[in-house]
Design a protein around this motif. Structure first.
Motif, PDB file in Angstrom:
ATOM      1  N   ASN A 250       0.816  -1.214   0.000  1.00 34.15           N
ATOM      2  CA  ASN A 250       0.000   0.000   0.000  1.00 34.15           C
ATOM      3  C   ASN A 250       0.849   1.263   0.000  1.00 34.15           C
ATOM      4  N   LEU A 251       1.877   1.307   0.842  1.00 29.89           N
ATOM      5  CA  LEU A 251       2.682   2.521   0.953  1.00 29.89           C
ATOM      6  C   LEU A 251       3.504   2.779  -0.311  1.00 29.89           C
ATOM      7  N   ILE A 252       4.104   1.732  -0.866  1.00 28.11           N
ATOM      8  CA  ILE A 252       4.909   1.919  -2.083  1.00 28.11           C
ATOM      9  C   ILE A 252       4.012   2.227  -3.278  1.00 28.11           C
ATOM     10  N   GLU A 253       2.851   1.555  -3.359  1.00 31.18           N
ATOM     11  CA  GLU A 253       1.925   1.825  -4.456  1.00 31.18           C
ATOM     12  C   GLU A 253       1.429   3.272  -4.391  1.00 31.18           C
ATOM     13  N   ASN A 254       1.178   3.774  -3.180  1.00 35.88           N
ATOM     14  CA  ASN A 254       0.783   5.177  -3.036  1.00 35.88           C
ATOM     15  C   ASN A 254       1.903   6.112  -3.466  1.00 35.88           C
ATOM     16  N   ALA A 255       3.133   5.778  -3.081  1.00 40.60           N
ATOM     17  CA  ALA A 255       4.284   6.606  -3.462  1.00 40.60           C
ATOM     18  C   ALA A 255       4.413   6.681  -4.984  1.00 40.60           C
ATOM     19  N   ILE A 256       4.183   5.546  -5.651  1.00 41.30           N
ATOM     20  CA  ILE A 256       4.234   5.514  -7.126  1.00 41.30           C
ATOM     21  C   ILE A 256       3.093   6.340  -7.714  1.00 41.30           C
ATOM     22  N   LYS A 257       1.894   6.126  -7.175  1.00 45.45           N
ATOM     23  CA  LYS A 257       0.695   6.779  -7.707  1.00 45.45           C
ATOM     24  C   LYS A 257       0.811   8.301  -7.677  1.00 45.45           C
ATOM     25  N   PHE A 258       1.344   8.839  -6.575  1.00 45.00           N
ATOM     26  CA  PHE A 258       1.366  10.287  -6.400  1.00 45.00           C
ATOM     27  C   PHE A 258       2.692  10.930  -6.800  1.00 45.00           C
ATOM     28  N   SER A 259       3.618  10.145  -7.324  1.00 44.76           N
ATOM     29  CA  SER A 259       4.892  10.693  -7.819  1.00 44.76           C
ATOM     30  C   SER A 259       4.705  11.283  -9.214  1.00 44.76           C
ATOM     31  N   LYS A 260       5.512  12.280  -9.522  1.00 40.76           N
ATOM     32  CA  LYS A 260       5.498  12.866 -10.863  1.00 40.76           C
ATOM     33  C   LYS A 260       6.330  11.996 -11.796  1.00 40.76           C
ATOM     34  N   GLU A 261       6.125  12.165 -13.081  1.00 45.76           N
ATOM     35  CA  GLU A 261       6.915  11.440 -14.079  1.00 45.76           C
ATOM     36  C   GLU A 261       8.399  11.709 -13.854  1.00 45.76           C
ATOM     37  N   GLU A 262       9.194  10.616 -13.958  1.00 43.71           N
ATOM     38  CA  GLU A 262      10.652  10.676 -13.805  1.00 43.71           C
ATOM     39  C   GLU A 262      11.066  11.193 -12.421  1.00 43.71           C
ATOM     40  N   GLY A 263      10.195  10.951 -11.441  1.00 44.52           N
ATOM     41  CA  GLY A 263      10.533  11.341 -10.082  1.00 44.52           C
ATOM     42  C   GLY A 263      11.356  10.276  -9.372  1.00 44.52           C
ATOM     43  N   GLN A 264      11.534  10.453  -8.061  1.00 41.28           N
ATOM     44  CA  GLN A 264      12.321   9.505  -7.261  1.00 41.28           C
ATOM     45  C   GLN A 264      11.509   9.031  -6.058  1.00 41.28           C
ATOM     46  N   ILE A 265      11.773   7.786  -5.695  1.00 40.63           N
ATOM     47  CA  ILE A 265      11.210   7.207  -4.474  1.00 40.63           C
ATOM     48  C   ILE A 265      12.361   6.652  -3.650  1.00 40.63           C
ATOM     49  N   PHE A 266      12.361   6.982  -2.359  1.00 35.62           N
ATOM     50  CA  PHE A 266      13.425   6.557  -1.452  1.00 35.62           C
ATOM     51  C   PHE A 266      12.846   5.552  -0.457  1.00 35.62           C
ATOM     52  N   ILE A 267      13.497   4.412  -0.331  1.00 31.54           N
ATOM     53  CA  ILE A 267      13.033   3.375   0.599  1.00 31.54           C
ATOM     54  C   ILE A 267      14.208   2.957   1.478  1.00 31.54           C
ATOM     55  N   ASN A 268      14.070   3.173   2.776  1.00 28.24           N
ATOM     56  CA  ASN A 268      15.109   2.811   3.737  1.00 28.24           C
ATOM     57  C   ASN A 268      14.523   1.893   4.802  1.00 28.24           C
ATOM     58  N   ALA A 269      15.321   0.920   5.212  1.00 26.54           N
ATOM     59  CA  ALA A 269      14.899   0.013   6.291  1.00 26.54           C
ATOM     60  C   ALA A 269      16.091  -0.229   7.203  1.00 26.54           C
ATOM     61  N   LYS A 270      15.918   0.044   8.484  1.00 24.80           N
ATOM     62  CA  LYS A 270      16.996  -0.107   9.455  1.00 24.80           C
ATOM     63  C   LYS A 270      16.515  -0.949  10.644  1.00 24.80           C
ATOM     64  N   LYS A 271      17.408  -1.749  11.164  1.00 24.21           N
ATOM     65  CA  LYS A 271      17.084  -2.549  12.344  1.00 24.21           C
ATOM     66  C   LYS A 271      17.851  -2.028  13.546  1.00 24.21           C
ATOM     67  N   PHE A 272      17.122  -1.751  14.616  1.00 25.68           N
ATOM     68  CA  PHE A 272      17.725  -1.283  15.853  1.00 25.68           C
ATOM     69  C   PHE A 272      17.513  -2.340  16.935  1.00 25.68           C
ATOM     70  N   THR A 273      17.942  -2.036  18.133  1.00 34.48           N
ATOM     71  CA  THR A 273      17.914  -3.019  19.215  1.00 34.48           C
ATOM     72  C   THR A 273      16.506  -3.538  19.497  1.00 34.48           C
ATOM     73  N   ASN A 274      15.553  -2.623  19.570  1.00 32.18           N
ATOM     74  CA  ASN A 274      14.202  -3.038  19.969  1.00 32.18           C
ATOM     75  C   ASN A 274      13.123  -2.702  18.944  1.00 32.18           C
ATOM     76  N   HIS A 275      13.523  -2.222  17.772  1.00 33.99           N
ATOM     77  CA  HIS A 275      12.512  -1.943  16.747  1.00 33.99           C
ATOM     78  C   HIS A 275      13.136  -1.887  15.355  1.00 33.99           C
ATOM     79  N   ILE A 276      12.227  -1.994  14.372  1.00 31.66           N
ATOM     80  CA  ILE A 276      12.610  -1.858  12.967  1.00 31.66           C
ATOM     81  C   ILE A 276      12.001  -0.569  12.439  1.00 31.66           C
ATOM     82  N   TYR A 277      12.812   0.169  11.678  1.00 29.69           N
ATOM     83  CA  TYR A 277      12.351   1.447  11.137  1.00 29.69           C
ATOM     84  C   TYR A 277      12.378   1.389   9.615  1.00 29.69           C
TER      85      TYR A 277
END
Length: 350
Positions: A250-277
């Motif tokens: 849902n989140l990535i599809e929304n990012a694609i849907k509302f992006s302009k032509e030839e735009g950019q999407i940034f996706i980051n995933a980090k793991k910490f001691t007690n949570h994932i971001y």
């Protein structure tokens, strides 16, 4: 309610005892005063006793009558709020959730009235949401059904060109897909509303899941010539794999849907001691301040120009899944500046 009933009975008993003692005291006092006023030194003991007894009986009768009036008044004052609450409860049972009970006291009855008003307020809100939900569902189904009906009727024209035939059938197919997607999302959301914990918990690679989601949506982001900037830690996560994937879809599809032509999407995933971001950021049209408070509401669509591409249920589903996983979802957005969604999922310490 049992405690309140006991409290009312206790108050009634105390009032009755108080009025009884009051009647006895006042009758004795009045009798003594009257006897002293009417006392004659020439009276013998029998005459004095007779007068005193008569005065005592008369004054006690009057005091009992007065006490009964006071007791009736006091008990009515206690029972009137209960009667009002009882009448209000009957009105609620008939569907009137706008009713309020006015009771300013700080005792148990006042607390009962306050809680009753809180209940009717919540029921009224639920009724509003139910009506709004039905209205939204009706609208969402009505539009594609009307479109399918209209173009199906046009297909009955035997003089259509091949291009017109293909156009009309493609529209019918797309509207059918939209109905199917809407039905699936409604069923999914209905199920999630009654779900409190993940159903199928196992260890899986969350970063690999995000990559697979991007592959599933490849046709959509390549058609807009979008550039993906991906930075994913190697993350092993214990949870409901199928449920979690709906978040990224849902989140990535929304990012694609509302992006302009030839735009950019940034996706980051980090793991910490007690949570994932996980952060999903686009450089699209963004969300106005007016709409930001409502984006997680069912059927709400901030950008009506994209209303045919969705049902307004995606973010409601995402928020519910994140809550089931005991996580948090936040976002930062502004018109013309894009939107960033931030998902925090708790992990158990290894």
């Amino acid at each position: 309610m049992g405690k309140i009933s006991k409290s009312i009975r206790a108050k009634g008993t105390l009032i009755a005892i108080g009025i009884l003692f009051f009647s006895c005291f006042v009758s004795t006092a009045i009798t003594t005063i009257l006897f002293l006023v009417s006392y004659d030194k020439n009276m013998n003991i029998r005459e004095a006793h007779g007068i005193f007894s008569s005065l005592m009986f008369l004054s006690f009768f009057l005091c009992v009558a007065l006490g009964s009036i006071l007791l009736y008044t006091a008990m009515r004052k206690i029972t009137e709020p209960i009667i009002r609450i009882s009448d209000a409860a009957k009105a609620v049972s008939k569907g009137d959730f706008s009713i309020k009970v006015i009771q300013q006291s700080d005792d148990e009855i006042g607390t009962l009235a306050k809680n009753f008003n809180l209940m009717t307020e919540e029921l009224n809100n639920m009724e509003y949401l139910r009506k709004d939900f039905i209205s939204s569902v009706s609208h969402e189904f009505k539009t594609p059904i009307a479109s399918i009906k209209g173009f199906a009727e046009l297909l009955q024209n035997k003089n259509l060109s091949d291009e017109e035939f293909r156009t009309y059938t493609n529209i019918i197919i797309e509207e059918t897909k939209r109905l199917s997607h809407l039905s699936s999302n409604m069923m999914r959301l209905s199920k999630l509303d009654n779900q409190r914990i993940p159903e199928s918990v196992k260890i899986f690679s969350l970063d690999e899941q995000i990559r697979k989601t991007l592959v599933l949506l490849e046709e959509k982001w390549t058609s807009k010539n979008l550039t993906l900037e991906i930075d994913l830690d190697q993350i092993s996560y214990t949870g409901d794999e199928a449920l979690i994937q709906h978040i990224w879809l849902n989140l990535i599809e929304n990012a694609i849907k509302f992006s302009k032509e030839e735009g950019q999407i940034f996706i980051n995933a980090k793991k910490f001691t007690n949570h994932i971001y996980v952060e999903i950021k686009d450089e699209g049209i963004g969300i106005s301040n007016q709409d930001q408070a409502r984006i997680f509401e069912k059927f709400f669509q901030a950008d009506l120009s994209h209303s045919k591409e969705g049902s307004g249920l995606g973010l409601a589903i995402v928020k519910k899944i994140v809550e089931i996983c005991r996580g948090e979802i936040q976002f930062v957005s502004g018109l013309g500046r894009g939107t960033t969604f931030k998902v925090h999922l708790p992990v158990e310490n290894e």
